[in-house]
Design a protein around this motif. Structure first.
Motif, short mmCIF file in Angstrom:
data_model
loop_
_atom_site.label_atom_id
_atom_site.label_comp_id
_atom_site.label_asym_id
_atom_site.label_seq_id
_atom_site.Cartn_x
_atom_site.Cartn_y
_atom_site.Cartn_z
N GLU A 110 -19.99 12.24 13.62
CA GLU A 110 -19.35 12.37 12.93
C GLU A 110 -19.17 14.40 12.59
O GLU A 110 -20.07 14.94 13.53
CB GLU A 110 -20.53 12.55 11.25
CG GLU A 110 -20.39 11.54 10.86
CD GLU A 110 -20.67 11.01 9.28
OE1 GLU A 110 -20.41 12.33 8.80
OE2 GLU A 110 -21.35 10.06 8.97
N HIS A 111 -18.01 14.34 12.26
CA HIS A 111 -17.28 15.83 12.08
C HIS A 111 -17.86 17.03 11.13
O HIS A 111 -17.36 16.39 9.98
CB HIS A 111 -16.30 16.43 12.23
CG HIS A 111 -15.35 17.65 12.37
ND1 HIS A 111 -15.91 18.61 13.42
CD2 HIS A 111 -14.66 17.82 11.74
CE1 HIS A 111 -15.31 19.46 13.66
NE2 HIS A 111 -14.26 19.84 12.36
N PHE A 112 -18.33 17.86 11.04
CA PHE A 112 -18.48 18.56 9.47
C PHE A 112 -17.93 19.94 9.36
O PHE A 112 -18.36 20.96 10.45
CB PHE A 112 -20.23 19.20 9.19
CG PHE A 112 -21.03 17.60 9.52
CD1 PHE A 112 -21.07 17.21 8.16
CD2 PHE A 112 -21.27 17.45 10.77
CE1 PHE A 112 -22.23 15.82 7.91
CE2 PHE A 112 -22.17 15.73 10.90
CZ PHE A 112 -22.24 15.01 9.29
N HIS A 113 -16.89 19.56 8.20
CA HIS A 113 -16.14 21.18 8.17
C HIS A 113 -16.74 21.67 6.96
O HIS A 113 -16.74 21.15 5.99
CB HIS A 113 -13.96 20.73 8.83
CG HIS A 113 -13.64 21.85 7.86
ND1 HIS A 113 -13.28 22.26 8.84
CD2 HIS A 113 -13.06 22.24 6.87
CE1 HIS A 113 -12.87 23.73 8.37
NE2 HIS A 113 -12.48 23.34 7.53
N TYR A 126 -18.47 23.82 0.54
CA TYR A 126 -18.48 22.73 0.49
C TYR A 126 -18.44 22.15 1.82
O TYR A 126 -17.90 22.10 2.84
CB TYR A 126 -16.86 22.23 -0.24
CG TYR A 126 -16.38 22.56 -0.21
CD1 TYR A 126 -15.35 21.58 0.37
CD2 TYR A 126 -15.89 24.22 -0.67
CE1 TYR A 126 -14.12 22.05 0.90
CE2 TYR A 126 -14.58 24.21 0.00
CZ TYR A 126 -13.15 23.31 0.69
OH TYR A 126 -12.09 24.25 1.03
N ARG A 127 -17.98 20.59 2.22
CA ARG A 127 -18.68 20.01 2.59
C ARG A 127 -16.79 19.35 2.49
O ARG A 127 -15.99 18.24 1.81
CB ARG A 127 -19.06 18.27 3.48
CG ARG A 127 -18.83 17.71 4.64
CD ARG A 127 -19.83 16.35 5.32
NE ARG A 127 -19.11 16.35 6.16
CZ ARG A 127 -19.47 14.48 6.86
NH1 ARG A 127 -20.34 13.90 6.06
NH2 ARG A 127 -18.86 14.50 7.58
N GLY A 128 -15.99 19.88 3.61
CA GLY A 128 -14.34 19.47 3.51
C GLY A 128 -14.71 18.30 5.29
O GLY A 128 -15.23 17.95 4.82
N SER A 129 -12.86 18.26 4.99
CA SER A 129 -13.02 17.19 5.65
C SER A 129 -11.83 17.84 7.71
O SER A 129 -11.18 18.86 7.09
CB SER A 129 -11.81 16.04 5.30
OG SER A 129 -10.77 17.09 4.84
#
Length: 129
Positions: A110-113, A126-129
């Motif tokens: 997974e990618h975490f922005h 916050y966890r973005g996309s």
């Protein structure tokens, strides 16, 4: 870029006090492979004119926890100096939060922005996309 066995991380900073990206903030990335493991420094970057870090290092395989450290004191000291060139000094200290450390869990593939919304006296993530 994330793979089936690794996660990836990106971030950006918005200075909500001026409604603009925060440019020139140093960001360091550390990781560990479990709650009891030691933190390992992976490297760092600085935010560009769009407030983004586009060259954060890749996470090693087995990473479960990541920490982003934002060095905000220099950014706010510079902003304060610019704002006060023609105005009286408003406050004596450089920054209420001289740094912001964000720790979060990741999973492979997974990618975490993780954006940082920042102002001189508060912040939010916050966890973005």
């Amino acid at each position: 870029m994330s793979t089936a066995t690794t996660a990836s991380v990106s971030t950006h900073i918005l200075d909500t006090s001026i409604g603009r990206p925060a440019e020139g903030v140093a960001v360091s990335l550390t990781a560990r492979s479990g709650s009891d493991a030691e933190w390992v420094a992976l490297g760092g970057s600085a935010t560009d004119a769009d407030g983004r870090c586009k060259d954060l290092p890749a996470l090693p395989e087995g990473t479960t926890h990541v920490r982003l450290d934002f060095q905000t004191e220099a950014y706010f000291s510079k902003k304060q100096a610019e704002a006060q060139q023609d105005a009286p000094r408003v406050r004596d200290s450089g920054a209420f939060f001289p740094e912001v450390a964000i720790t979060f869990a990741v999973v492979p593939g997974e990618h975490f922005h993780v954006p940082l919304l920042l102002n001189p006296f508060g912040y939010s993530v916050y966890r973005g996309s």
